[in-house]
Scaffold this motif. Structure first.
Motif, PDB file in Angstrom:
ATOM      1  N   TRP A 170      28.024 159.781 -77.579  1.00  0.00           N
ATOM      2  CA  TRP A 170      27.508 161.104 -77.209  1.00  0.00           C
ATOM      3  C   TRP A 170      27.677 162.077 -78.369  1.00  0.00           C
ATOM      4  O   TRP A 170      28.691 162.055 -79.084  1.00  0.00           O
ATOM      5  CB  TRP A 170      28.242 161.637 -75.979  1.00  0.00           C
ATOM      6  CG  TRP A 170      28.046 160.761 -74.759  1.00  0.00           C
ATOM      7  CD1 TRP A 170      28.768 159.667 -74.408  1.00  0.00           C
ATOM      8  CD2 TRP A 170      27.038 160.920 -73.777  1.00  0.00           C
ATOM      9  NE1 TRP A 170      28.286 159.108 -73.258  1.00  0.00           N
ATOM     10  CE2 TRP A 170      27.211 159.861 -72.835  1.00  0.00           C
ATOM     11  CE3 TRP A 170      26.013 161.834 -73.580  1.00  0.00           C
ATOM     12  CZ2 TRP A 170      26.395 159.709 -71.730  1.00  0.00           C
ATOM     13  CZ3 TRP A 170      25.189 161.692 -72.468  1.00  0.00           C
ATOM     14  CH2 TRP A 170      25.376 160.629 -71.555  1.00  0.00           C
ATOM     15  N   THR A 172      26.959 166.366 -79.453  1.00  0.00           N
ATOM     16  CA  THR A 172      26.705 167.713 -78.940  1.00  0.00           C
ATOM     17  C   THR A 172      25.559 168.342 -79.720  1.00  0.00           C
ATOM     18  O   THR A 172      25.608 168.413 -80.956  1.00  0.00           O
ATOM     19  CB  THR A 172      27.953 168.590 -79.054  1.00  0.00           C
ATOM     20  OG1 THR A 172      29.031 167.979 -78.336  1.00  0.00           O
ATOM     21  CG2 THR A 172      27.696 169.987 -78.488  1.00  0.00           C
ATOM     22  N   GLU A 173      24.543 168.769 -79.001  1.00  0.00           N
ATOM     23  CA  GLU A 173      23.393 169.407 -79.623  1.00  0.00           C
ATOM     24  C   GLU A 173      23.335 170.884 -79.212  1.00  0.00           C
ATOM     25  O   GLU A 173      23.700 171.244 -78.082  1.00  0.00           O
ATOM     26  CB  GLU A 173      22.087 168.713 -79.212  1.00  0.00           C
ATOM     27  CG  GLU A 173      21.908 167.340 -79.831  1.00  0.00           C
ATOM     28  CD  GLU A 173      20.538 166.753 -79.522  1.00  0.00           C
ATOM     29  OE1 GLU A 173      19.817 167.342 -78.677  1.00  0.00           O
ATOM     30  OE2 GLU A 173      20.183 165.709 -80.097  1.00  0.00           O
ATOM     31  N   ARG A 184      24.474 171.030 -75.317  1.00  0.00           N
ATOM     32  CA  ARG A 184      24.368 169.945 -74.325  1.00  0.00           C
ATOM     33  C   ARG A 184      24.815 168.636 -74.961  1.00  0.00           C
ATOM     34  O   ARG A 184      24.745 168.464 -76.184  1.00  0.00           O
ATOM     35  CB  ARG A 184      22.933 169.816 -73.810  1.00  0.00           C
ATOM     36  CG  ARG A 184      21.917 169.498 -74.897  1.00  0.00           C
ATOM     37  CD  ARG A 184      20.505 169.592 -74.375  1.00  0.00           C
ATOM     38  NE  ARG A 184      19.515 169.435 -75.460  1.00  0.00           N
ATOM     39  CZ  ARG A 184      18.229 169.734 -75.327  1.00  0.00           C
ATOM     40  NH1 ARG A 184      17.770 170.224 -74.171  1.00  0.00           N
ATOM     41  NH2 ARG A 184      17.408 169.569 -76.354  1.00  0.00           N
ATOM     42  N   GLU A 185      25.272 167.719 -74.107  1.00  0.00           N
ATOM     43  CA  GLU A 185      25.671 166.382 -74.555  1.00  0.00           C
ATOM     44  C   GLU A 185      24.470 165.445 -74.456  1.00  0.00           C
ATOM     45  O   GLU A 185      23.827 165.364 -73.401  1.00  0.00           O
ATOM     46  CB  GLU A 185      26.825 165.857 -73.704  1.00  0.00           C
ATOM     47  CG  GLU A 185      28.100 166.687 -73.808  1.00  0.00           C
ATOM     48  CD  GLU A 185      28.680 166.663 -75.213  1.00  0.00           C
ATOM     49  OE1 GLU A 185      28.822 165.549 -75.777  1.00  0.00           O
ATOM     50  OE2 GLU A 185      28.958 167.752 -75.758  1.00  0.00           O
ATOM     51  N   VAL A 186      24.174 164.762 -75.546  1.00  0.00           N
ATOM     52  CA  VAL A 186      23.027 163.856 -75.594  1.00  0.00           C
ATOM     53  C   VAL A 186      23.508 162.448 -75.906  1.00  0.00           C
ATOM     54  O   VAL A 186      24.316 162.242 -76.830  1.00  0.00           O
ATOM     55  CB  VAL A 186      21.998 164.311 -76.662  1.00  0.00           C
ATOM     56  CG1 VAL A 186      20.823 163.338 -76.708  1.00  0.00           C
ATOM     57  CG2 VAL A 186      21.518 165.724 -76.369  1.00  0.00           C
ATOM     58  N   GLN A 187      23.008 161.477 -75.116  1.00  0.00           N
ATOM     59  CA  GLN A 187      23.400 160.084 -75.334  1.00  0.00           C
ATOM     60  C   GLN A 187      22.590 159.478 -76.476  1.00  0.00           C
ATOM     61  O   GLN A 187      21.376 159.617 -76.545  1.00  0.00           O
ATOM     62  CB  GLN A 187      23.177 159.268 -74.054  1.00  0.00           C
ATOM     63  CG  GLN A 187      23.524 157.793 -74.200  1.00  0.00           C
ATOM     64  CD  GLN A 187      23.224 157.001 -72.935  1.00  0.00           C
ATOM     65  OE1 GLN A 187      23.926 157.147 -71.940  1.00  0.00           O
ATOM     66  NE2 GLN A 187      22.178 156.185 -72.978  1.00  0.00           N
ATOM     67  N   LYS A 188      23.281 158.792 -77.370  1.00  0.00           N
ATOM     68  CA  LYS A 188      22.661 158.044 -78.462  1.00  0.00           C
ATOM     69  C   LYS A 188      23.121 156.588 -78.370  1.00  0.00           C
ATOM     70  O   LYS A 188      24.062 156.262 -77.638  1.00  0.00           O
ATOM     71  CB  LYS A 188      23.062 158.627 -79.822  1.00  0.00           C
ATOM     72  CG  LYS A 188      22.700 160.097 -80.010  1.00  0.00           C
ATOM     73  CD  LYS A 188      21.215 160.263 -80.232  1.00  0.00           C
ATOM     74  CE  LYS A 188      20.884 161.718 -80.562  1.00  0.00           C
ATOM     75  NZ  LYS A 188      19.447 161.917 -80.858  1.00  0.00           N
TER      76      LYS A 188
END
Length: 355
Positions: A170, A172-173, A184-188
């Motif tokens: 994860w 943070t963007e 927001r937290e974005v899954q990679k």
């Protein structure tokens, strides 16, 4: 060609195998003859040994010639068992293993006509938007009891695969929404190379051996209680039509491999692990391949509605029903009108509540 007919010990008429029993029953006087155990066992055949033997393609084999002992009529058919076209007496061909693969096992009929009607009745009553006339399917005089050829394949497989393992993380963007800065937290996913070997033993992978019956329907008749299959004996076929296979064992094996493929891919994904998997290539060796020919019981029924014929198939053991069905345009239209009426009432009540 030699053939078998089984005269009744009481009246001399030809007896038939009675579904759900272990007897040959006379349709005229009701006399029953119990089928005694022969001590035979269901065997698997080595596939490599089989392919080394000379044989004719089944398409080149002559039709069976049945000579009815009752009326003397002579008829030709590529069926293994049938009925005399004139007096309706059951006849069963005696098979020559030098000409074609002989069935090794048969799953005897359990559903008789009474239980068939019950299964069809439940199926017909559960069809949404079916015309009222669909209930007549239970009275279909065209219903035929048929044994259909199926191949089963066993194999020990070893599969080498190459793929990728994905592991989630994860980040943070920061972004702007309505002039406001937010995060927001974005899954990679990080991908890593993966390779390995998996092994699995397959048992009784089932493949239809006939092209004369709709395949999409036959596959929906699963599951079959294959463990209840009995060693082949022609008496089980008396009074029921039996189709000769027209799918060669080699073609059947290719179809079996297609059924094995998604299972093997699932094993590869489990071996790769991680949060996601990609399987790029799989190379499978098929070892100790064996096969056999089985006869499975199916009731075939046809239903005529509005000038169109609908085909229905029923599992002769479990009673599972699959097939085509008509729709009632009137019932669908009434359902739509009813839905519109309900919506109109709800809107009306809502409008009144605002006054």
């Amino acid at each position: 060609m030699s053939q078998s007919q089984y005269p009744c010990a009481a009246c001399g008429a030809d007896v038939e195998f009675a579904p759900g029993t272990n007897v040959l029953k006379c349709p005229y006087c009701g006399h029953e003859t119990v089928l005694q155990s022969t001590g035979a066992r269901v065997r698997e055949h080595d596939y490599l040994n089989f392919t080394s033997l000379p044989r004719k393609p089944v398409a080149m084999l002559a039709k069976n010639v049945f000579v009815c002992r009752n009326c003397g009529a002579q008829t030709e058919s590529d069926a293994i068992s049938d009925r005399c076209r004139f007096c309706h007496a059951p006849v069963v061909a005696e098979l020559n293993p030098q000409d074609l693969v002989v069935p090794e096992a048969v799953l005897p009929f359990v559903l008789d006509k009474r239980r068939l009607r019950e299964s069809l009745g439940k199926w017909a009553s559960s069809r949404w938007f079916a015309p009222s006339g669909l209930k007549k399917v239970t009275e279909a005089e065209t219903a035929k009891s048929m044994y259909l050829p199926h191949w089963t394949y066993d194999a020990r497989t070893v599969s080498d695969y190459v793929g990728q393992r994905g592991e989630h993380y994860w980040v943070t963007e920061t972004y702007t929404e309505n002039g406001e800065t937010k995060t927001r937290e974005v899954q990679k996913t990080r991908w890593y190379h993966a390779s390995g070997t998996v092994a699995r033993d397959f048992d009784d992978v089932l493949v239809t051996g006939t092209t004369r019956v709709a395949q999409k329907h036959l596959e929906q008749l699963d599951p079959w209680p294959l463990l209840d299959a009995q060693p082949y004996r022609p008496e089980y076929l008396a009074g029921h039509e039996t189709l000769r296979y027209d799918v060669e064992p080699e073609s059947g094996l290719e179809s079996a491999k297609q059924k094995m493929a998604p299972v093997i891919e699932g094993d590869c994904r489990a071996d790769i692990g991680g949060d996601e998997q990609r399987v790029n290539s799989v190379h499978t060796q098929y070892n100790d391949v064996t096969f056999k020919l089985m006869l499975l019981p199916v009731w075939i029924a046809c239903y005529l509605y509005a000038g169109k014929t609908y085909n229905i198939q029923v599992n002769g053991v479990t009673g599972e029903v699959v097939g085509e069905r008509p729709y009632s345009a009137m019932k669908i239209a009434l359902a739509i009108l009813a839905a519109i009426a309900v919506i109109a009432v709800i809107i009306g009540l809502y409008a009144l509540s605002k006054h």
